[in-house]
Motif scaffolding. Structure first.
Motif, mmCIF file in Angstrom:
data_model
loop_
_atom_site.group_PDB
_atom_site.id
_atom_site.type_symbol
_atom_site.label_atom_id
_atom_site.label_comp_id
_atom_site.label_asym_id
_atom_site.label_seq_id
_atom_site.Cartn_x
_atom_site.Cartn_y
_atom_site.Cartn_z
ATOM 1 N N LYS A 125 0.839 -1.207 0.000
ATOM 2 C CA LYS A 125 0.000 0.000 0.000
ATOM 3 C C LYS A 125 0.871 1.254 0.000
ATOM 4 N N SER A 126 1.869 1.213 -0.878
ATOM 5 C CA SER A 126 2.797 2.336 -0.969
ATOM 6 C C SER A 126 3.338 2.449 -2.378
ATOM 7 N N ALA A 127 3.708 3.677 -2.723
ATOM 8 C CA ALA A 127 4.490 3.879 -3.935
ATOM 9 C C ALA A 127 5.902 3.354 -3.667
ATOM 10 N N ILE A 128 6.567 2.860 -4.696
ATOM 11 C CA ILE A 128 7.940 2.391 -4.548
ATOM 12 C C ILE A 128 8.790 2.984 -5.661
ATOM 13 N N SER A 129 10.096 2.983 -5.448
ATOM 14 C CA SER A 129 11.009 3.587 -6.416
ATOM 15 C C SER A 129 11.269 2.633 -7.576
ATOM 16 N N ASP A 130 11.804 3.186 -8.651
ATOM 17 C CA ASP A 130 12.090 2.368 -9.830
ATOM 18 C C ASP A 130 13.054 1.232 -9.519
ATOM 19 N N ILE A 131 14.015 1.476 -8.621
ATOM 20 C CA ILE A 131 15.015 0.444 -8.334
ATOM 21 C C ILE A 131 14.411 -0.734 -7.582
ATOM 22 N N GLU A 132 13.239 -0.521 -6.986
ATOM 23 C CA GLU A 132 12.571 -1.604 -6.259
ATOM 24 C C GLU A 132 11.582 -2.364 -7.143
ATOM 25 N N VAL A 133 11.656 -2.106 -8.451
ATOM 26 C CA VAL A 133 10.815 -2.819 -9.407
ATOM 27 C C VAL A 133 11.690 -3.757 -10.234
ATOM 28 N N ASP A 134 11.404 -5.059 -10.151
ATOM 29 C CA ASP A 134 12.057 -6.043 -11.007
ATOM 30 C C ASP A 134 11.124 -6.356 -12.180
ATOM 31 N N TYR A 135 11.713 -6.853 -13.248
ATOM 32 C CA TYR A 135 10.895 -7.179 -14.413
ATOM 33 C C TYR A 135 11.088 -8.642 -14.795
ATOM 34 N N GLU A 136 9.971 -9.325 -15.009
ATOM 35 C CA GLU A 136 10.033 -10.695 -15.498
ATOM 36 C C GLU A 136 9.655 -10.704 -16.971
ATOM 37 N N GLU A 137 10.592 -11.191 -17.778
ATOM 38 C CA GLU A 137 10.377 -11.235 -19.221
ATOM 39 C C GLU A 137 9.538 -12.462 -19.587
ATOM 40 N N LEU A 138 8.450 -12.235 -20.335
ATOM 41 C CA LEU A 138 7.609 -13.334 -20.803
ATOM 42 C C LEU A 138 7.651 -13.384 -22.326
ATOM 43 N N THR A 139 7.704 -14.586 -22.850
ATOM 44 C CA THR A 139 7.666 -14.745 -24.307
ATOM 45 C C THR A 139 6.251 -15.057 -24.795
ATOM 46 N N GLY A 140 5.393 -15.328 -23.846
ATOM 47 C CA GLY A 140 4.001 -15.659 -24.180
ATOM 48 C C GLY A 140 3.214 -15.944 -22.924
ATOM 49 N N ARG A 141 2.129 -16.681 -23.061
ATOM 50 C CA ARG A 141 1.233 -16.946 -21.935
ATOM 51 C C ARG A 141 1.964 -17.666 -20.807
ATOM 52 N N LYS A 142 1.706 -17.198 -19.584
ATOM 53 C CA LYS A 142 2.282 -17.837 -18.397
ATOM 54 C C LYS A 142 1.381 -17.587 -17.209
ATOM 55 N N VAL B 289 0.635 -14.690 -7.561
ATOM 56 C CA VAL B 289 0.561 -13.302 -7.113
ATOM 57 C C VAL B 289 0.166 -13.327 -5.645
ATOM 58 N N PRO B 290 0.876 -12.606 -4.778
ATOM 59 C CA PRO B 290 0.531 -12.596 -3.352
ATOM 60 C C PRO B 290 -0.937 -12.263 -3.121
ATOM 61 N N GLY B 291 -1.575 -13.044 -2.257
ATOM 62 C CA GLY B 291 -2.973 -12.821 -1.911
ATOM 63 C C GLY B 291 -3.964 -13.569 -2.766
ATOM 64 N N TYR B 292 -3.478 -14.237 -3.827
ATOM 65 C CA TYR B 292 -4.369 -14.987 -4.716
ATOM 66 C C TYR B 292 -4.112 -16.487 -4.554
ATOM 67 N N ASP B 293 -5.171 -17.234 -4.429
ATOM 68 C CA ASP B 293 -5.046 -18.681 -4.234
ATOM 69 C C ASP B 293 -4.579 -19.382 -5.503
ATOM 70 N N LYS B 294 -4.983 -18.857 -6.651
ATOM 71 C CA LYS B 294 -4.647 -19.493 -7.927
ATOM 72 C C LYS B 294 -3.716 -18.588 -8.722
ATOM 73 N N PRO B 295 -2.885 -19.177 -9.579
ATOM 74 C CA PRO B 295 -2.012 -18.362 -10.436
ATOM 75 C C PRO B 295 -2.837 -17.476 -11.365
ATOM 76 N N VAL B 296 -2.223 -16.385 -11.792
ATOM 77 C CA VAL B 296 -2.884 -15.404 -12.655
ATOM 78 C C VAL B 296 -2.257 -15.458 -14.042
ATOM 79 N N GLU B 297 -3.088 -15.281 -15.058
ATOM 80 C CA GLU B 297 -2.619 -15.357 -16.440
ATOM 81 C C GLU B 297 -1.994 -14.034 -16.871
ATOM 82 N N PHE B 298 -0.773 -14.140 -17.457
ATOM 83 C CA PHE B 298 -0.101 -12.986 -18.037
ATOM 84 C C PHE B 298 0.454 -13.396 -19.403
ATOM 85 N N GLY B 299 0.964 -12.405 -20.143
ATOM 86 C CA GLY B 299 1.558 -12.702 -21.448
ATOM 87 C C GLY B 299 0.531 -12.989 -22.519
#
Length: 1337
Positions: free
Chosen positions: A527-544, A548-558
């Motif tokens: 529940k806070s803004a964070i700086s750019d250095i505290e943001v990591d990036y996960e590279e996706l080539t497609g659906r994955k 995600v914290p707080g969710y019982d099931k995985p979430v669809e991305f890509g």
């Protein structure tokens, strides 16, 4: 059935048993009983009664067979017993202090306090040298018992912040032990350490006449849950336990009891020494028996097996003696008071031992004040501020590299005569620290920070900082970092906090800091803004599917989702594509490219939102829209996407924030039908609703980057928030100008491009953080009586104009009255902003806030601007650029003149270090060593799932099959410095560090050799003037040689090594000035290894054993000069071993320099007279001959014992002359039998092999009588066939179709190198075959 523990009270002994039981996978049941008052008893499952705390502990440790916590030889068990006795002594002293009838000033209370402090001092000395008690590589019963004693002292308020500061190694060890599962199971946590009760004062004052609570355990001391015991091999029978000390109740004022206790302690020490002596004797006897058995097995014959057995027995005996000698040396070092200098007149051990060498030096340096900077001196300052590590952190390889480089620079500059100052400090690490404390509260109390409230929570964080925050500084000391600890800073200290307030107010007054409603990186979990250095990036080539914290099931991305917006008036539809379909609830436009013919007819039209009927304009935007991507139509959500935000500004669109701070859909009308759903639940619901309305048009895989919060692992949500911002454009322009003008230098220069790219495209900086731990923003929201006060600070309704800033609440009140109530006729109310400042804001002030800015202090005047900043290139923008911008803005000066950026550390295979790969290397594991099993254990109990643990353990097994051997600090530092030649990434191979540890042994032996000839044994033949001193002036009196130092009269090898010494001094200084640390280490290594150890010391042995006193004197002086200067050259990289060895060198009369770190760094101007080009040219000929002969012998498979005849054929008279003059030494260095110089090929005898050195020199080696030509020829021909087959296979691989286009460049380079290597090897084999055939003629 569990073992029953009965005690009069659940005291220290009972709790020790519970802890030991948890460690040994044994169930115990503790109960209170008056039956055996004052004595702990254990009733076994068989009904046997064991009496006494120590006896019970040993029994518990042996129930399940040989326990890992009480195993090993008699010597190790005797050490554990001694520590158990010591812990009982500590318990007794603590009881006497707490139960003192006449208060703290009573003699018995003071005696008890002294006893506790004595125990802590002994423990601190021991832990300076080792990781654990009893066994350096793993926890034993000694660690568990002693930690229990200290834990109880802390819970009763005896140990506080002062003790943590005075005994850093002890509390580093204690933090480790009390967080192990056995301790946590039995005690229920380590929350007692550093409690509020102990934080305000070091000692609880006993209240006379009162009955204090006994040393009780926490409620967690009930029967412990079984835990996995160590998988140790079965130990031999334990030595008889040491006699137990007197009961506590007998000690206080009874002289007889005190005398008995003293006698018991002496007897225990005597028993310990006797056990050690017996262990050594047994080792010797065993070795003798093995030797005798080996001789008997050989029947008196010198068979290979018998010799091998005899050698093994001798080796075992020697190892036993060496271990005993090292143990004796450790005992001596433990007796050295903290801060005192060790005795370097004691005989040197047989080999280098980093534990022993590194012991006590740092505390002596620190106590002597060698690291302190003097702001009154006239010496030129050279100042570096440490990149402050997070207070939550512990040492990792990045820290080790950073601090090794910085310390190398500081030590070098100090030795060069600068007033060198290195400022230590730690960063309060807002998000990281708050997260740690929140987790701790949740785990231990089941509370959140909101349950406590802001002020109590901040107090909890401060308490945590006092308890654990010094871990990283203790580790920095372990690295040998010569930091001025008297100037240590913490970014939340009062001095630095005042600087932060001043900076904020000044910058706000000048319009550089402003309030605005803009997009930020939002963590819904924090529940806070964070700086750019505290943001990591996960590279996706497609659906994955991602967790995600707080969710019982995985979430669809890509995935790119396409859906249709109906056009106004039923005129059709427009299809858009998005990776975040849930955000369509906040869409306020659809954008198309103005030149896209597909949508020309829709310019200026509207679409209709399918869920709420809102009209959505269709706009044209060439800056945003890529006609080739997706459908060419882009949905615009200005409040939830950075690009859309800018588009919304350009087109004056509505900004609809659809989320609450915790990532749920808000009550905004746009969310009708979806209100309260979490964002990724809404993703599914929205798509389903679109399908139901017939508007879903499909989805497809899409490569993308997912922003992840490095702290919470949550997916970042761009969110519109009113926050404080820093306008960066003008400051960034000035920072660019500083680099272009040369005022600020960036090294390596290649990073200037990155500097300019970032700063020329800089965006304003959000400095608000929705946290409680940090610098609370000195801004106040104003409510005015009679005005519209409906706006709420931090909410969309906030009135951005209602803010004032102030250095104090009173200052803010005054400013508010002037701005909003100049006539004073209204009541105004001020509420301070709840937010804190971004951690990087206070870090940006660090180079000048540590010196007292904004006050004009003497430190600020003397030491600012600093000389340089050294850090990793990954924070060039996040921290370094901001320091430069804020330094120039607030002080008018650049904060440092140079920026040196080091590479990032990766593993030996070039992979990023990751726990899941098992390739993360803890520097302390390299320094102290760790077994493979120990490495595996570091992965257990963390955040990795079982599959990741298994994968990581396989990686550890592959990279470290035998664990990591002990290397010591010096070897690690030298290895890291040597790696700095690699530009952006360091591929660290621990084996190279291990090789430098072996190299330290070379240095050790070189000094041992020298001490034997120029130390006490040889000193009688040296005048005081001939004993090396600190300065070359003592040797040479400036530029002209003194009578005792007529170099031209010195032997050839002395003149050569001194000439090479000059070259090493000149090249090392050149590299050091250019921060080419890899070059410096290579020069120093080559000088010591290849020139002093491999050549000069070997050349010394004959003359020093001879009868010519003048020659011996020349060699002694030369040797001592080389070692003295060589150690000073090496000291910045290897501080401990160089101090140890330099202190052992004899010194000239009047030499008062106390430490090598204060000695003068050798300069080329002082050694110019030593350069002798002619001697070096001749020595090149000698060494060329030596290397060629060695290579020939190796090529022909000869051993060192085989000494062939060698012939040097040369058409150069100088070559022939030099070889004949140095023939004896060439033979000695190459293990040749003889060498003759030839002028004509006709003089070469038959049966020789040849190696062509160059156009002027060929070396012939007589093979007849040395090797069996037929057998060697057969071996060579087989080897030739094997290598030809390997070459053919490799060539087939590179010649296959598509090789050039399908194979990575790195693989092609590797294959080309292998082909070249095999080709050269085949050429050498062919030459050897010719030689062997010639030898058969």
């Amino acid at each position: 059935m569990a073992t029953q523990i009965s005690a009069h009270t659940l005291d220290a002994n009972a709790l020790k048993v519970c802890v030991a039981a948890a460690a040994c996978n044994t169930e115990v049941s503790a109960q209170l009983s008056d039956k055996h008052a004052g004595e702990l008893t254990a009733t076994t499952a068989e009904g046997r009664v064991v009496r006494g705390g120590h006896a019970t502990l040993r029994y518990i440790a042996s129930i399940n067979g040989s326990s890992a916590v009480y195993s090993g030889e008699a010597l190790e068990k005797s050490q554990i017993d001694a520590w158990l006795d010591s812990s009982t002594k500590l318990d007794a002293a603590a009881q006497r202090w707490l139960f003192a009838k006449d208060g703290a000033d009573a003699p018995e209370a003071q005696a008890a306090k002294a006893c506790v402090e004595e125990s802590l001092a002994v423990l601190e000395k021991a832990l300076l040298l080792q990781t654990f008690l009893g066994n350096n590589h793993r926890m034993t019963l000694a660690d568990l018992a002693y930690a229990t004693s200290l834990h109880l002292l802390a819970r009763n308020g005896i140990l506080g912040a002062a003790e943590r500061s005075a005994y850093p190694c002890t509390f580093r060890w204690l933090d480790t032990v009390v967080h192990q599962s056995p301790f946590l199971q039995a005690v229920g946590g380590a929350s007692g350490l550093g409690s509020s009760k102990a934080s305000s004062t070091s000692w609880t004052i006993p209240k006379g006449g009162c009955k204090p609570a006994p040393l009780v355990a926490s409620s967690g001391a009930s029967p412990s849950a079984p835990s996995k015991a160590g998988d140790e091999s079965k130990a031999k029978k334990a030595a008889p336990p040491a006699a137990a000390p007197p009961a506590d109740s007998a000690l206080p004022d009874d002289p007889a009891a005190k005398a008995a206790a003293k006698k018991a302690r002496k007897e225990a020490e005597k028993a310990k020494k006797q056990a050690e002596f017996e262990a050594r004797q047994k080792a010797k006897e065993a070795a003798a028996k093995e030797k005798a058995a080996a001789n008997a097995a050989g029947g008196g014959n010198s068979s290979r097996a018998a010799k091998k057995a005899a050698m093994a027995a001798e080796k075992a005996a020697a190892a036993g003696e060496e271990a005993a000698a090292e143990k004796e040396e450790l005992d001596v070092l433990m007796a050295v008071p903290v801060g005192e200098r060790k005795d370097t007149t004691r005989p040197m051990l047989k080999g280098y031992n980093p534990n022993i060498v590194e012991a006590t030096w740092y505390s002596w340096w620190e106590k002597k004040g060698f690291f302190r900077g003097d702001n009154k001196t006239k010496r030129k300052p050279y100042v570096v501020v440490i990149p402050p590590p997070n207070v939550t952190g512990s040492l990792h390889l990045g820290h080790a590299l950073t601090n090794s480089i910085q310390d190398t620079i500081i030590r070098y500059k100090r030795m060069c005569g600068f007033e060198a100052l290195w400022i230590p400090g730690t960063d309060h690490a807002g998000i990281a620290t708050q997260t740690v404390v929140e987790k701790k509260l949740k785990k231990e109390r089941g509370q959140t920070r909101h349950d406590l409230g802001r002020e109590p929570f901040v107090k909890e964080v401060w308490k945590w900082k006092e308890e654990y925050g010094n871990r990283i500084t203790t580790q920095l000391r372990r690295l040998g970092s010569s930091l001025d600890w008297s100037r240590e800073a913490f970014t939340m200290d009062d001095k630095l906090s005042e600087a932060v307030k001043e900076a904020f107010v000044r910058m706000h007054d000048e319009g550089c800091i402003y309030r605005d409603n803009r997009l930020v990186n939002w963590s819904c979990t924090l529940k806070s803004a964070i700086s750019d250095i505290e943001v990591d990036y996960e590279e996706l080539t497609g659906r994955k599917m991602m967790p995600v914290p707080g969710y019982d099931k995985p979430v669809e991305f890509g995935v790119l989702t396409e859906f249709a917006y109906p056009l106004e008036g039923g005129a059709g539809e427009i299809v858009v594509a998005t990776t975040r379909p849930e955000t369509m609830l906040g869409d306020t436009a659809v954008a198309v490219h103005p030149e896209d013919p597909r949508y020309t007819h829709l310019h200026g039209k509207h679409a209709i939102h399918p869920f709420n009927g809102r009209k959505i304009p269709i706009i044209t935007d060439a800056e945003l829209v890529d006609m080739t991507f997706g459908t060419g139509a882009v949905k615009i959500t200005p409040a939830h996407d950075p690009n859309d935000f800018q588009t919304g500004k350009r087109h004056n669109l509505d900004f609809i924030n659809i989320y609450t701070d915790d990532g749920k859909l808000s009550s905004h009308p746009a969310n009708a039908g979806f209100k309260g759903q979490r964002r990724f639940e809404a993703r599914v619901s929205v798509v389903k609703a679109l399908e139901e309305k017939g508007l879903f048009r499909g989805k497809k895989d899409n490569a993308m980057k997912i922003p992840i919060c490095s702290r919470s692992k949550d997916v970042i949500e761009p969110l519109l928030k009113p926050q404080w911002w820093v306008s960066c454009k003008e400051m960034a322009d000035n920072a660019c100008k500083a680099v272009r003008s040369g005022e600020l230098e960036i090294l390596p220069k290649s990073f200037e491009t990155t500097w300019f790219r970032w700063l020329e495209n800089i965006r304003d900086w959000c400095i608000s953080r929705q946290l409680w731990w940090g610098h609370r923003i000195p801004a106040y929201y104003v409510s005015i009586e009679g005005d519209d006060n409906s706006g709420k600070p931090g909410a969309p309704s906030e009135n951005l104009e209602r803010w004032v800033c102030g250095r104090t609440p009173e200052d803010a009140e005054r400013r508010a009255q002037q701005k909003f109530n100049p006539r004073g006729d209204k009541k105004i109310t001020l509420v301070q902003d709840d937010d804190v400042l971004d951690t990087w804001f206070s870090s940006g002030l660090f180079p000048f806030s540590v010196f007292g800015w904004p006050n004009q202090t003497q430190d600020l005047e003397k030491f600012y601007p600093t000389a340089m900043l050294e850090t990793g290139h990954d924070i060039l923008f996040f921290w370094v650029a901001r320091m430069v911008m804020m330094g120039m803005k607030l002080t008018g000066k650049i904060p440092f003149k140079q920026i040196y950026l080091h590479a990032m550390v990766r593993d030996a295979h070039g992979r990023k270090m990751s726990k899941s790969l098992g390739n993360v290397v803890d520097p302390l594991h390299v320094i102290e060593g760790i077994s493979l099993e120990g490495l595996h254990e570091t992965l257990v109990g963390g955040n990795l799932d079982p599959k990741e643990v298994e994968k990581a353990q396989k990686g550890q097994t592959q990279d470290f099959p035998s664990g990591i051997p002990q290397c010591g600090t010096d070897a690690l530092r030298f290895g890291l410095a040597n790696y700095t030649a690699q530009a952006r990434d360091i591929n660290l191979d621990v084996n190279r560090v291990v090789s430098y540890r072996h190299w330290c042994n070379k240095l050790w032996n070189a000094l041992k050799f020298a001490i034997g000839h120029v130390g006490e044994k040889g000193r009688s033949n040296l005048t005081e003037a001939q004993v090396p001193s600190m300065s070359f002036a003592e040797y040479v009196g400036g530029s002209a040689p003194q009578p005792h130092f007529r170099l031209s009269s010195y032997p050839f090898y002395c003149r050569w090594i001194l000439s090479r010494l000059h070259a090493a001094v000149a090249e090392t200084n050149k590299c050091m000035e250019n921060y080419e640390f890899s070059g410096s280490t290579q020069v120093i290594y080559n000088f010591w290894q290849s020139e002093i150890c491999d050549v000069f010391i070997e050349a010394c042995k004959g003359p020093l054993a001879g009868d010519d006193d003048s020659v011996k004197l020349a060699y002694r002086i030369t040797l001592c000069i080389c070692l003295d200067v060589g150690l000073r050259l090496l000291h910045p990289f290897m501080p401990f071993v160089t101090e140890e060895l330099w202190q052992r060198l004899p010194k000239a009369k009047g030499n008062t320099c106390e430490s090598v770190m204060l000695a003068e760094y050798p300069q080329a101007s002082q050694t110019n007279f030593m350069h002798d080009g002619k001697v070096e040219e001749e020595m090149d000929i000698v060494m060329t001959a030596v290397r060629t002969i060695r290579a020939q012998k190796m090529s022909y498979g000869m051993t060192n014992k085989q000494k062939p005849e060698v012939y040097a054929l040369s058409d150069s008279s100088m070559h022939r002359d030099v070889i004949m003059r140095q023939a004896t030494d060439i033979c000695a260095l190459s293990a040749a039998g003889s060498i003759k110089s030839l002028a004509s090929p006709a003089e070469v005898p038959k049966g020789c092999g040849v190696s062509v050195v160059n156009e002027s020199l060929s070396m012939y080696m007589m093979l007849a009588g040395m090797v069996d030509p037929k057998a060697e020829l057969a071996k060579l021909e087989k080897k030739e066939a094997d290598r030809k087959a390997a070459l053919e296979k490799k060539m087939q691989a590179v010649n296959r179709a598509g090789y050039d286009t399908s194979v990575p460049d790195s693989v092609k380079e590797k294959n080309a190198a292998e082909i070249e290597s095999i080709t050269k090897e085949l050429a050498q084999i062919a030459a050897n075959i010719r030689d062997m055939r010639g030898a058969m003629i």
